[in-house]
Design a protein around this motif. Structure first.
Motif, mmCIF file in Angstrom:
data_model
loop_
_atom_site.group_PDB
_atom_site.id
_atom_site.type_symbol
_atom_site.label_atom_id
_atom_site.label_comp_id
_atom_site.label_asym_id
_atom_site.label_seq_id
_atom_site.Cartn_x
_atom_site.Cartn_y
_atom_site.Cartn_z
ATOM 1 N N GLU A 42 0.845 -1.187 0.000
ATOM 2 C CA GLU A 42 0.000 0.000 0.000
ATOM 3 C C GLU A 42 0.883 1.241 0.000
ATOM 4 O OE1 GLU A 42 -3.930 -0.750 2.572
ATOM 5 O OE2 GLU A 42 -2.078 -0.769 3.768
ATOM 6 N N VAL A 43 0.423 2.257 -0.729
ATOM 7 C CA VAL A 43 1.131 3.540 -0.782
ATOM 8 C C VAL A 43 0.109 4.654 -0.612
ATOM 9 C CG1 VAL A 43 2.592 5.058 -2.178
ATOM 10 C CG2 VAL A 43 2.764 2.568 -2.471
ATOM 11 N N VAL A 44 0.407 5.606 0.244
ATOM 12 C CA VAL A 44 -0.364 6.851 0.320
ATOM 13 C C VAL A 44 0.635 7.961 0.065
ATOM 14 C CG1 VAL A 44 -1.652 8.437 1.792
ATOM 15 C CG2 VAL A 44 -2.161 5.998 1.859
ATOM 16 N N ALA A 45 0.344 8.794 -0.940
ATOM 17 C CA ALA A 45 1.260 9.867 -1.307
ATOM 18 C C ALA A 45 0.492 11.156 -1.540
ATOM 19 C CB ALA A 45 2.040 9.484 -2.553
ATOM 20 N N SER A 46 1.121 12.260 -1.169
ATOM 21 C CA SER A 46 0.509 13.572 -1.311
ATOM 22 C C SER A 46 1.455 14.490 -2.076
ATOM 23 C CB SER A 46 0.221 14.165 0.069
ATOM 24 O OG SER A 46 -0.312 15.459 -0.053
ATOM 25 N N GLY A 47 0.890 15.217 -3.048
ATOM 26 C CA GLY A 47 1.690 16.156 -3.833
ATOM 27 C C GLY A 47 0.892 16.662 -5.013
ATOM 28 N N ASP A 48 1.580 17.303 -5.933
ATOM 29 C CA ASP A 48 0.933 17.802 -7.140
ATOM 30 C C ASP A 48 0.502 16.636 -8.022
ATOM 31 O OD1 ASP A 48 1.344 20.459 -6.408
ATOM 32 O OD2 ASP A 48 3.290 20.557 -7.426
ATOM 33 N N PRO A 49 -0.631 16.766 -8.716
ATOM 34 C CA PRO A 49 -1.129 15.669 -9.565
ATOM 35 C C PRO A 49 -0.100 15.155 -10.570
ATOM 36 C CG PRO A 49 -2.800 17.374 -9.372
ATOM 37 C CD PRO A 49 -1.557 17.910 -8.710
ATOM 38 N N GLU A 50 0.659 16.056 -11.192
ATOM 39 C CA GLU A 50 1.646 15.632 -12.191
ATOM 40 C C GLU A 50 2.743 14.784 -11.554
ATOM 41 O OE1 GLU A 50 1.201 19.109 -11.531
ATOM 42 O OE2 GLU A 50 -0.505 19.145 -12.900
ATOM 43 N N VAL A 51 3.142 15.166 -10.344
ATOM 44 C CA VAL A 51 4.203 14.437 -9.643
ATOM 45 C C VAL A 51 3.677 13.077 -9.180
ATOM 46 C CG1 VAL A 51 5.845 14.530 -7.732
ATOM 47 C CG2 VAL A 51 5.264 16.609 -8.966
ATOM 48 N N LEU A 52 2.427 13.027 -8.738
ATOM 49 C CA LEU A 52 1.817 11.747 -8.350
ATOM 50 C C LEU A 52 1.711 10.821 -9.552
ATOM 51 C CD1 LEU A 52 -0.895 13.089 -5.914
ATOM 52 C CD2 LEU A 52 1.054 11.657 -5.305
ATOM 53 N N ASP A 53 1.472 11.379 -10.731
ATOM 54 C CA ASP A 53 1.450 10.564 -11.949
ATOM 55 C C ASP A 53 2.824 9.959 -12.233
ATOM 56 O OD1 ASP A 53 -1.252 11.008 -12.363
ATOM 57 O OD2 ASP A 53 -0.938 12.623 -13.823
ATOM 58 N N GLU A 54 3.885 10.732 -11.942
ATOM 59 C CA GLU A 54 5.250 10.216 -12.113
ATOM 60 C C GLU A 54 5.489 9.041 -11.168
ATOM 61 O OE1 GLU A 54 8.620 12.938 -12.368
ATOM 62 O OE2 GLU A 54 7.169 14.570 -12.641
ATOM 63 N N LEU A 55 5.021 9.183 -9.919
ATOM 64 C CA LEU A 55 5.178 8.087 -8.958
ATOM 65 C C LEU A 55 4.407 6.861 -9.440
ATOM 66 C CD1 LEU A 55 6.229 6.996 -6.253
ATOM 67 C CD2 LEU A 55 4.108 7.843 -5.215
ATOM 68 N N LYS A 56 3.195 7.060 -9.927
ATOM 69 C CA LYS A 56 2.392 5.939 -10.409
ATOM 70 C C LYS A 56 3.108 5.209 -11.547
ATOM 71 C CE LYS A 56 -2.102 4.674 -12.273
ATOM 72 N NZ LYS A 56 -3.407 5.165 -12.740
ATOM 73 N N SER A 57 3.718 5.951 -12.451
ATOM 74 C CA SER A 57 4.464 5.333 -13.548
ATOM 75 C C SER A 57 5.613 4.487 -13.020
ATOM 76 C CB SER A 57 5.009 6.399 -14.500
ATOM 77 O OG SER A 57 3.964 7.055 -15.158
ATOM 78 N N ALA A 58 6.328 5.016 -12.015
ATOM 79 C CA ALA A 58 7.443 4.269 -11.422
ATOM 80 C C ALA A 58 6.930 3.012 -10.738
ATOM 81 C CB ALA A 58 8.195 5.150 -10.429
ATOM 82 N N ILE A 59 5.810 3.130 -10.025
ATOM 83 C CA ILE A 59 5.233 1.976 -9.331
ATOM 84 C C ILE A 59 4.844 0.900 -10.341
ATOM 85 C CG2 ILE A 59 3.179 1.197 -8.071
ATOM 86 C CD1 ILE A 59 3.332 3.829 -6.464
ATOM 87 N N LYS A 60 4.226 1.303 -11.439
ATOM 88 C CA LYS A 60 3.809 0.329 -12.463
ATOM 89 C C LYS A 60 5.006 -0.402 -13.057
ATOM 90 C CE LYS A 60 -0.592 1.960 -14.207
ATOM 91 N NZ LYS A 60 -1.294 2.499 -15.374
#
Length: 93
Positions: A42-60
């Motif tokens: 599980e991951v909970v992350a807070s930040g700008d939407p664009e940066v969260l999208d970058e994290l999601k890409s890395a997670i995938k």
């Protein structure tokens, strides 16, 4: 923006939490990552939407040795941000 990710696949015992921690910290996100009893992460992350999208890409993509089969994502209420500090690994020594 605050997002919750549930990561399924071979993501425990392969350094996946440390990988997510490094990625999130480099992106300047707040939040946490932890294993679940069901073998997921599980991951909970807070930040700008664009940066969260970058994290999601890395997670995938996943860490070396991991296999990500699915990432379930949910947007959380903004008030959840108040509970978050610098990105940490929960349940690690």
């Amino acid at each position: 923006m605050v997002r919750y990710f549930l990561v399924k696949g071979r993501v425990q015992g392969v350094g996946f939490r440390w990988f997510v921690h490094r990625e999130a910290a480099e992106l300047g996100l707040r939040g946490w990552v932890r294993n679940t009893d069901e073998g997921h992460v599980e991951v909970v992350a807070s930040g700008d939407p664009e940066v969260l999208d970058e994290l999601k890409s890395a997670i995938k993509k996943g860490s070396r040795g991991s296999r990500v089969d699915a990432v379930i994502e949910q947007e959380l209420d903004e008030s959840e941000d108040e509970k978050l500090g610098p990105f940490v690994i929960e349940g690690a020594w």
